[in-house]
Structure formats: C-alpha cells, structure tokens
Design a protein around this motif. Structure first.
Motif, mmCIF file in Angstrom:
data_model
loop_
_atom_site.group_PDB
_atom_site.id
_atom_site.type_symbol
_atom_site.label_atom_id
_atom_site.label_comp_id
_atom_site.label_asym_id
_atom_site.label_seq_id
_atom_site.Cartn_x
_atom_site.Cartn_y
_atom_site.Cartn_z
ATOM 1 N N LEU A 191 -8.152 3.085 4.313
ATOM 2 C CA LEU A 191 -8.191 1.903 4.288
ATOM 3 C C LEU A 191 -9.573 2.548 3.578
ATOM 4 O O LEU A 191 -9.770 1.138 3.205
ATOM 5 C CB LEU A 191 -8.302 1.750 6.121
ATOM 6 N N ILE A 192 -10.501 3.224 3.070
ATOM 7 C CA ILE A 192 -12.041 3.241 2.150
ATOM 8 C C ILE A 192 -11.003 2.867 0.971
ATOM 9 O O ILE A 192 -11.495 1.831 0.519
ATOM 10 C CB ILE A 192 -12.300 4.416 2.040
ATOM 11 N N GLU A 193 -10.790 3.125 0.722
ATOM 12 C CA GLU A 193 -9.446 3.300 -0.367
ATOM 13 C C GLU A 193 -9.284 1.372 -0.506
ATOM 14 O O GLU A 193 -8.995 1.204 -2.023
ATOM 15 C CB GLU A 193 -8.590 3.901 -0.987
ATOM 16 N N THR A 194 -8.372 0.764 -0.077
ATOM 17 C CA THR A 194 -8.110 -0.570 0.195
ATOM 18 C C THR A 194 -8.985 -1.417 0.555
ATOM 19 O O THR A 194 -9.223 -2.124 -0.413
ATOM 20 C CB THR A 194 -7.112 -0.557 1.398
ATOM 21 N N THR A 249 -18.949 -1.572 1.830
ATOM 22 C CA THR A 249 -18.329 0.115 2.636
ATOM 23 C C THR A 249 -18.811 1.693 0.946
ATOM 24 O O THR A 249 -17.523 1.219 0.424
ATOM 25 C CB THR A 249 -16.685 -0.011 3.008
ATOM 26 N N LYS A 250 -19.317 1.962 1.967
ATOM 27 C CA LYS A 250 -19.533 3.216 0.568
ATOM 28 C C LYS A 250 -19.328 4.179 1.066
ATOM 29 O O LYS A 250 -18.351 4.566 1.786
ATOM 30 C CB LYS A 250 -21.078 3.256 1.179
ATOM 31 N N TYR A 251 -18.949 5.338 -0.065
ATOM 32 C CA TYR A 251 -18.423 6.344 -0.472
ATOM 33 C C TYR A 251 -19.037 6.896 -0.635
ATOM 34 O O TYR A 251 -20.559 6.992 -1.371
ATOM 35 C CB TYR A 251 -17.612 6.228 -1.415
ATOM 36 N N VAL A 293 0.771 -0.960 -0.354
ATOM 37 C CA VAL A 293 0.017 0.050 0.175
ATOM 38 C C VAL A 293 0.791 1.591 0.074
ATOM 39 O O VAL A 293 2.060 1.348 -0.019
ATOM 40 C CB VAL A 293 -1.085 0.196 1.506
ATOM 41 N N ARG A 294 0.540 2.571 -0.386
ATOM 42 C CA ARG A 294 1.080 4.085 -1.029
ATOM 43 C C ARG A 294 0.853 3.913 1.479
ATOM 44 O O ARG A 294 -0.278 3.719 1.596
ATOM 45 C CB ARG A 294 0.165 4.952 -1.395
ATOM 46 N N ASP A 295 1.482 4.587 1.331
ATOM 47 C CA ASP A 295 1.439 5.376 2.569
ATOM 48 C C ASP A 295 0.539 6.548 2.835
ATOM 49 O O ASP A 295 -0.026 6.036 3.938
ATOM 50 C CB ASP A 295 3.053 6.190 2.860
ATOM 51 N N SER A 296 0.252 7.082 2.031
ATOM 52 C CA SER A 296 -1.101 7.324 2.318
ATOM 53 C C SER A 296 -2.233 7.789 2.070
ATOM 54 O O SER A 296 -3.993 7.429 2.023
ATOM 55 C CB SER A 296 -1.078 9.398 1.319
ATOM 56 N N GLU A 297 -2.588 6.124 1.766
ATOM 57 C CA GLU A 297 -3.299 4.865 1.319
ATOM 58 C C GLU A 297 -4.605 5.400 2.386
ATOM 59 O O GLU A 297 -4.173 4.633 3.600
ATOM 60 C CB GLU A 297 -3.434 3.354 1.000
ATOM 61 N N LEU A 316 -5.962 5.716 8.223
ATOM 62 C CA LEU A 316 -4.400 4.859 6.613
ATOM 63 C C LEU A 316 -4.376 3.716 6.836
ATOM 64 O O LEU A 316 -5.186 2.898 8.091
ATOM 65 C CB LEU A 316 -3.203 5.780 7.452
ATOM 66 N N THR A 317 -4.625 3.103 5.463
ATOM 67 C CA THR A 317 -4.632 1.196 5.939
ATOM 68 C C THR A 317 -2.673 0.597 6.779
ATOM 69 O O THR A 317 -3.713 0.116 7.311
ATOM 70 C CB THR A 317 -4.335 0.798 4.639
ATOM 71 N N LEU A 318 -1.779 1.804 6.685
ATOM 72 C CA LEU A 318 -1.051 1.601 7.588
ATOM 73 C C LEU A 318 -1.650 1.199 9.097
ATOM 74 O O LEU A 318 -1.126 0.554 9.727
ATOM 75 C CB LEU A 318 -0.306 2.173 7.289
#
Lengths: 157, 771
Positions: free
Chosen positions: A23-26, A36-38, A17-21, A63-65
C-alpha cells in the motif's frame, strides 16, 4: 496485475496493481501521496501509518489488494478544504512537531485513538502511540497535543 | 496587523502547517523527470585488498545506465576536520586499493529501477585479497596489529589536554580514586533515512545535489574537492530534513556517486536512498569509548586534579574523530574550576563501521564518565554531591585553566534550583523502600553547552540576507540548516523582532549554497547563537535602509526613528509616524527606488584551540545545566524505573520557549535510551542489530516525567541574550540515573547500558562483599 478500486480520502481510484504491491508503494510512488512516510519498510517505525476503516495500520505491511473495498485515509485526507483537524492544530499549538517526519503517522494514530476513545488518559495515549517512533521530541509534547485535541474535539462535537 | 515582538514567545513553528498536513517535502519524497535509481556496491569484507573490479557483465544488463568505480574519479581523499587536522583526511569517495570495513563503498550503479540496480550490483565481480582485520581498539593499538591506514599503532588521532601539575596535586589530595567506564556505540536513528539526488549538467560541468543534510556548505566543500571542481560549480540544496543528530553532517560517498553517476549517464538525475539497514550499518555511529580516570579531592571538597585516558574505537575512517575526542577530553573544564588536568585521548582505527559525530560529540561519553566519577569523589570525602558540585562549579566572568572565556554562567543557580525542585535535601541519602525489594534514589549530573566549535574552518561565520519587497513581504535567506530543532522558526522570530514586524510576515529560504549566504551548518548547538546574530544584524541593516528613506522624506534624524509593531515611530515620543507597509512603498517609490536588502553576518569571538595542550576558547559563549534523576530500583528483577527528571538549564534567554523545552525533552529521552538499552552491537565488523526491532530507541511508553526549567542569564553575546542548547541535555542523563541508582541500592554501574542483568550482577557482587 489486478484492477482494484480504492477508496482513498473519500475519492474513488481505479488502478492496476501488482499482486505483491504494498500500500505504501501505491500511495507514494503511484498516487503521489507523499505525506505517508518511508522510514524502515519493516513495520517497526510507524512513519507510514494510514487509517484503514478508521484503524491505524502500517502501509508497509499491507498489500494494496487487501485495502480494496475499505476506507483508506492518509494524512492528505485529514484536512479537506484546508481546514486543519483538531489533532493537527493541537500538534502545532503544543509544539509537538520537530523534524516532522513522524508527524503524519503520529497525527493519524492519534486520530484513530480519539475516534474510539474521546477521553483518553495519558496511559491510553502512550499505549496508542507505542508503534510510532519519534526521535526528536521525547514524546512529551505529542502526548500533550493529543490530550489537548481530545478536549478541543469534545467542545466541537 | 497589530503585533508585539514574537521573541520569547512559543509562536507556532514556521513549517508546522506543512508538517502536520504532510505537505512538507523531504528529499526522500522528491523525484525529477528522467530520474534513475542509484545503488552503492559495498565491501562484504572488513579488511581486504581490492585486486580487480570487473563491471562488464553488469554494464550489459538491460536497464543499467551507468556504473562508476574509483577509475571514474580524480582519486582525491576527503575528511571532516581538514583545516586543523589535515592528516585525518583519509577516505576516498570510492575506494580502489583496499576496503577497511564491511560497507566500504567501491562502486555505484544507476539503473531504470530498483530491481535492475540491485541485480547490476550482484553482477559486478570484485576480487579481494582478504587481510587480517582487527575490531578491538586495544588490540589494534598493539605492535604487530593489522595496519588499517599508515598511522602508527592505528592511532589516527592523539590529543592531550594538559594543565598544571596533576601528579603533585594528586599526592597532596586527601582522597584519590581511579575508575574505568565503558561506553557502547549508538545510532542516530533519525527517521528520514539518508538520501541524495544528484544531477550533473554536462553543458556547464555543474553539479546539483539535493541531500538530507545538516551542513550543505560542508558537503559543497567536500564535493568540490573530491570532484576537483570549483565550489561555485557545486550546488547543494536542502529541503526539510527528517532529523540529523550529527548523522548527516558530512559528505557521504552516496552524495558523490549520485552526481558522478548522473555525469556518466548523460545528465539524468540519480537518486540514492538508504534502506534502514544501510543507515544503521554504513553511515555513522557513536564512538565506543573506554574512559579511565584518576582524580583527587581535598577534605574541604576542592577537586585537586582530574587525570585519565580515553580510548575511542574510531572504526575505519576518521570522520569527525578529532572533534569528538576534543569534546571527550575537554568539555568538563567548562563546568569545573580546575587547576590540574591531564587527559590523553586516542582515537584508534579498527575495521568496524565509521564512528563520527552524534549529538554531544564525545561529551555524552565523557558526561557519563566524569559525572559518575565526580559523585564517587564526593562520596569518598563524605560530601553531598550537590554541595561538591557547587563547591567546584565555574563562575560567571571567568577564564578557565584551558583559557575558555566564560561570560554569563548560571551553573550554580541551575544546581541549586534543580536541587530545590527535586527535593534533594529531603531525599538524598535517605533509604526509602517503597515496596519489598524496591528502593528509591536520587542523583545529579551537570553539563555545559558550547555554541559553535571552530574546528571546520578558520572562521565560523554565518550570514543572513533580508529582502523586503514592495508589497511589504519579508524574505529571510539563511544558509543555516533546520533539521527539526526549530532554528528556521527562531531565526524568523529574531528577524521579525529586529525589523519591528509581525512574525507572520517572514518567509524563510534555507538552505541552497547557490542562493543563501554561507553557514557552516547545524552542529555544536551553534545556529541560534551564530546564525541568530547574523540574522539580527541583517534585520538591523534592512531597518536602517527603511528609516533612512523615512528620515529623508519627513526631514527627521534617522537615529530618532525606529520600527515597532509594524509602525515607524518617533523614539522619543513613541508616536507612530507611518505604517511599515507605507514606509516600504515609500522606499520603492519615485526617485527613491530603494530596494531593501539587508545583510548581516556574525563570527563568534573565539581563539583557536592549541591541540598540543587543549588551550583555547572554542566557543563564543557557554550554556549550563543541572539534571536530577529520581529512580526506583527493583532489587529482585534489576529493573530501574525513572520516576522523574528535573532539568534546569541556563539557556541565556529562550527565543521560543516551546522549542527550547522540546530540545531538552528530546535529549533527555534520547539519553534514557542510551542509559538503558541503546547499544549498537558488532561481530567481526558487522552490525548485529541494524533495524528498529533489534536496535531499540525510546518509544512513547518509555517516556518519563520531565520538569524543564530555564535560568535566564541574558548572555551579552547572544541574540536577545540567547544561547545555543540543542545537545547538552543529553550529556548528564546517564550519570544522573547511575548516581540515583547508587543512592537507591549502593551500586555504581560504570558500563552502559545499565541493563537489569548488570544491576543484579553488581548487587550480587556487593552482597558477596567485593562491591
């Protein structure tokens, strides 16, 4: 890019994953967990609610991280094997679903409440759902559903 | 599968399982192979001439697949009320001569990802020549104001509603009063943002558009027109829709551009998603209105005349302006027996964002103004507001002064029942201080439902097809668009009842303009009534086909047969002859070979409205309701707390009671938002509160106790007696609350939203003797 090991709906998932990713994007864009709604991507609406170690959080603010090593539950993890969770059943029975766009977030926020407080009163429920917007129902039947779910869970536990 | 009829029962929504498990798919969730990201280039200016658009730099950016401007289009305008108001067709899918509001679309980009698309937008060089802009409708109407279109004094829609001799009636009145009400703009705030995916098939020159929409067939019409194509070559598909409330009722430039970009980049699908800020700023909004009234009454409580003027800020384009103005100046004639009426509605172009349809059309603005004003008239002649309304309420089987043909009408029962349940007689006019400086009050408002409004085409037909397969499964094809209100469920219930089978058998397919029958869409509370009747007729037809085979096989007269509880029965004896499953197998078998395909349509009986006078029967039937609010007002802080809302609603007959209550509760809570804080604010054409943190909609903590009660009048035209009802519960809420505040502390707020500051200011004014 970093390699992370995520525990999503009791399955282990390793990905870069990107550092800035977020969690919703992942969840949505990379893992196809589209329940999971946007809706606002600003932390204002609750549609992207997921559970992190049992607490409801907004996946657009995390963040996903940050989610590594924690238990992530999305709506897809609520009914393993196809059997509905009492909260889901109660939402159906009470007529608490209209357009359904807020529903996954509402269901997860309700589960988080009931896992901590098995006998919530109306005040507890409305406070617990304060971060989840619904434009259709006026919340009346959602609160009724959570009340009914609490009773149903009491019987089964 | 032993069942009884699902009609009248709160069966689970047909899509409930998919929605609670997150499996329900919305267009926002959808992706297609090779899909590109589309973005709209919007004007940063409120009013400007477009001198030049240079896309050359953006085109060279790696990852950009297509850029479109008006030069790629046939330059054909679209509008929403074209049939009756051709002069309101005023918007190009991409503008090229000038821009008229901050957000006006002038170009679109398709690229491999979001970031590239965004960067490409910034590389498009547009030269503007700034024009003077006007944002206040009253300023815009003055001679010499900047001309936004060609309409004289920027008045895009002028509409009268004129009956009897109001001047004489006012002179003969015992009491006359004048009031001015002001209504702010508001946002639909559906949770699913606007989104479109367009794909152009180059080999056939055909378009497919997936849209989050309330009206697939309406979009098809506008797309075909602006692309200069046949409607048959445009396919619009709806998936689950995450709320609409009137905000997804039209074609948007993004729908057009998703398809145009796809064409230009060689047929790859293009997805354009609105951010929340774009939804608030650049889609549609409620018309702000100034509502001036002068009316009179006799001492005996008869309303002698209602006159007035309505000025609506229309923003940059006409959208559904005519329908909104019509609702604003005519809707109250459904609830009050009137002989003398004169209202004039003007919808004025400004350089603000586009005002359009929103739940209730103009009825919400008029609901606040009229229902507050009616209370003040009642007080002026010293009459109880409930008695005053009962005295003037319309009756069943009447024709109103503007030729509305009202058949079933439970309005008076609604008023009486709401008064009884709320304890009106003991509470109204009784001063009650519950704590120091805290006063209780009670107030009422009434409203009417339409179920359809023939303002889009000359007809308002809907069709349904019911296909019964050899294995007994039943498919219902409808063009109706369930946007969350539950119409798919209601239609499935109607189909199941009429066909005599279990609700669980019905699978619904909606809506795809290439496959499902025509339906004008989800607006004007029309689906249960119109599409419901169409579905009932289709099921009757399918049943007839089955019974014909059974009759032939068993040598029985078809009129003596029926299907009930999944059995073909002899009507006279009630005896079961064979099961539905076996009957269907029989239809398909051997020399019968009958494929069961039922068809039905329904076009409500109405008469076209003459928009020079306001005369005509707009809807096939009418619904009614009364709402009573109880409030507590803190005179130190100005805070108003709504203790309870009682809503008694003539819904004809509830096909699905839980869904019907859900519509009423949702409307009332939406109404609480509009009463107390929803106010889309603008400065020089720019939306100031374009986020959920700044534009507050009701949250769970803001809900109030709601008692929702039905009056069943079994409408002769409605399917199983049902009427449409999805909008009207929003209409009287603000007035009922404002009237309750007056009952509590003696001030009448005529300017929404009712903020604590306004309450305190009004109290101060009252104390200083000017109130």
């Amino acid at each position: 890019m970093k390699t992370v090991t995520l525990d999503i709906n009791q399955k282990t998932c390793v990905l870069e994953v990107r550092d800035s990713e977020l969690l919703i994007e992942t969840l949505r864009d990379r893992l196809g967990l589209l329940g999971t709604k946007y809706s606002c991507l600003e932390g204002d609406c609750g549609a992207c609610t997921v559970l992190l170690d049992g607490n409801n959080v907004l996946s657009c603010l995390i963040l996903t991280l940050e989610a590594e090593g924690r238990k992530i539950t999305t709506i897809e993890g609520m009914s393993p094997g196809g059997e509905l969770h009492p909260v889901q059943q109660a939402f159906i029975d009470a007529g608490a679903v209209q357009c359904g766009f807020c529903t996954p977030g509402m269901v997860l926020a309700s589960k988080a409440l009931l896992d901590k407080n098995s006998h919530p009163d109306k005040e507890d429920i409305v406070r617990a759902l304060d971060g989840n917007l619904c434009r259709c129902t006026g919340y009346v039947r959602i609160v009724e559903a959570v009340t009914a779910a609490a009773k149903a869970m009491e019987k089964t536990s | 599968m032993k069942t009884t009829s699902p009609v009248g029962k709160s069966v689970p929504r047909i899509d409930a399982r998919q929605k609670v498990t997150g499996e329900a798919r919305f267009v926002f969730d959808m992706s297609l192979p090779g899909m590109l990201v589309g973005k709209m280039l919007r004007s940063p200016h409120a009013h400007a001439k477009i001198v030049r658009i240079d896309t050359s730099k953006a085109e060279k950016l790696p990852g950009v697949r297509a850029i479109v401007t008006a030069e790629d289009t046939p330059k054909i305008k679209f509008g929403s009320n074209e049939y009756f108001f051709p002069y309101t067709v005023d918007q190009f899918p991409l503008e090229f001569e000038k821009v008229r509001y901050i957000g006006d679309e002038i170009a679109a980009v398709a690229a491999v990802d979001e970031e590239t698309a965004r960067k490409a937008l910034s590389l498009i060089d547009v030269q503007y020549e700034i024009l003077p802009a006007v944002f206040d409708p009253l300023e815009a109407m003055k001679p010499g104001a900047p001309a936004i279109h060609t309409a004289m004094n920027n008045i895009g829609v002028m509409m009268p509603s004129s009956f009897g001799d109001p001047d004489r009636a006012l002179k003969e009145s015992d009491y006359v009063r004048e009031d001015v009400f002001t209504l702010p703009s508001a946002a639909h705030a559906a949770l699913e943002p606007h989104v479109s995916i367009g794909q152009y098939e180059l080999s056939t020159n055909r378009i497919t558009l997936w849209a989050s929409t309330q009206a697939p067939f309406k979009i098809r019409e506008a797309m075909a027109k602006t692309f200069k194509m046949q409607e048959a070559d445009v396919r619009v598909i709806k998936l689950h829709v995450g709320g609409g409330f009137g905000g997804k009722l039209e074609m948007f430039p993004m729908d057009f551009c998703a398809c145009l970009l796809s064409k230009k980049c060689g047929g790859f699908p293009v997805k354009i998603m609105c951010s929340r800020e774009e939804v608030f700023s650049f889609t549609r909004r409620k018309h702000p209105m100034i509502y001036k009234l002068k009316s009179g009454a006799k001492k005996d409580g008869t309303i002698t005349a209602i006159t007035g003027e309505v000025i609506a800020d229309g923003g940059a384009y006409c959208s559904y302006g005519p329908t909104v103005v019509a609702a604003a100046i005519m809707r109250f004639m459904m609830v009050y027996k009137l002989k003398n009426v004169r209202l004039f509605g003007s919808r004025v172009y400004t350089n603000n964002p586009i005002s359009g349809a929103i739940r209730g059309f103009g009825g919400v603005q008029s609901g606040f103004a009229i229902e507050s004003h009616i209370d003040m008239l009642a007080r002026g002649i010293g009459m109880d507001p409930v008695e005053f309304r009962l005295k003037n309420a319309t009756d069943p089987n009447t024709t109103t002064v503007n030729k509305l043909i009202i058949s079933s009408n439970g309005l008076k029962d609604c008023i009486r029942e709401a008064a009884r349940r709320s304890g009106w007689r003991d509470k109204y006019g009784v001063k009650k201080e519950t704590a120091p400086g805290v006063f209780r009050g009670i107030g009422i408002g009434v409203a009417a439902d339409v179920m359809g409004s023939k303002m889009y085409k000359s007809h308002e037909s809907a069709g349904s097809i019911i296909k019964v397969e050899e294995d007994g499964s039943v498919y219902l094809f409808t063009g109706a668009a369930d946007t969350g209100q539950g119409s798919d469920t209601a239609l499935a219930q109607i189909a199941a009842h009429e066909l005599g089978v279990a609700y669980e058998r019905i699978r619904i397919k909606a809506a795809d303009t290439e496959i499902t029958p025509f339906d004008t869409g989800s607006f004007a509370s029309r689906v249960t009534f119109i599409s419901g009747n169409a579905t009932k007729n289709a099921a009757t037809d399918a049943k007839r086909q089955i019974l014909e085979v059974v009759g032939q096989e068993l040598k029985l007269d078809v009129p003596g047969l029926d299907i009930k509880d999944e059995q073909v029965i002899d009507k006279n004896s009630g005896r079961a002859l064979l099961s539905f499953d076996r009957a269907v197998v029989l239809c398909y078998s051997f020399n019968y070979g009958r494929l069961i395909i039922g068809r039905g349509n329904y076009n409500p009986k109405t008469t076209p409205v003459d928009f020079r006078s306001g005369e005509g029967n707009i809807s096939g039937s009418y619904g009614f309701e009364a709402q009573i609010a109880e409030v507590e007002v803190n005179t130190k802080t100005g805070q108003v707390k709504v203790l309870k809302m009682v809503d008694v609603h003539d819904i004809g007959y509830p096909i699905n009671p839980a869904s019907v209550h859900g519509q009423i509760e949702g409307s009332i809570v939406m109404g609480l938002g509009y009463t107390f804080y929803e106010d889309l604010k603008f400065k020089e054409g720019r939306v100031l509160n374009a986020s959920f943190s700044k534009y507050r909609i009701p949250r769970s903590v803001n809900m109030t106790e709601i008692e929702s009660v039905f009056i069943e009048t079994n409408d002769p035209q409605g399917p199983f007696g049902a009427k449409g009802m999805g909008e009207s519960s929003l209409l009287p809420t603000a007035a009922a609350i404002a009237n309750a505040i007056h009952d509590a502390i003696g001030i009448q707020i005529k300017d929404l939203p009712i903020t604590p500051q306004k309450v305190l200011a009004a109290l101060k004014e009252k104390e200083s003797g000017r109130g």
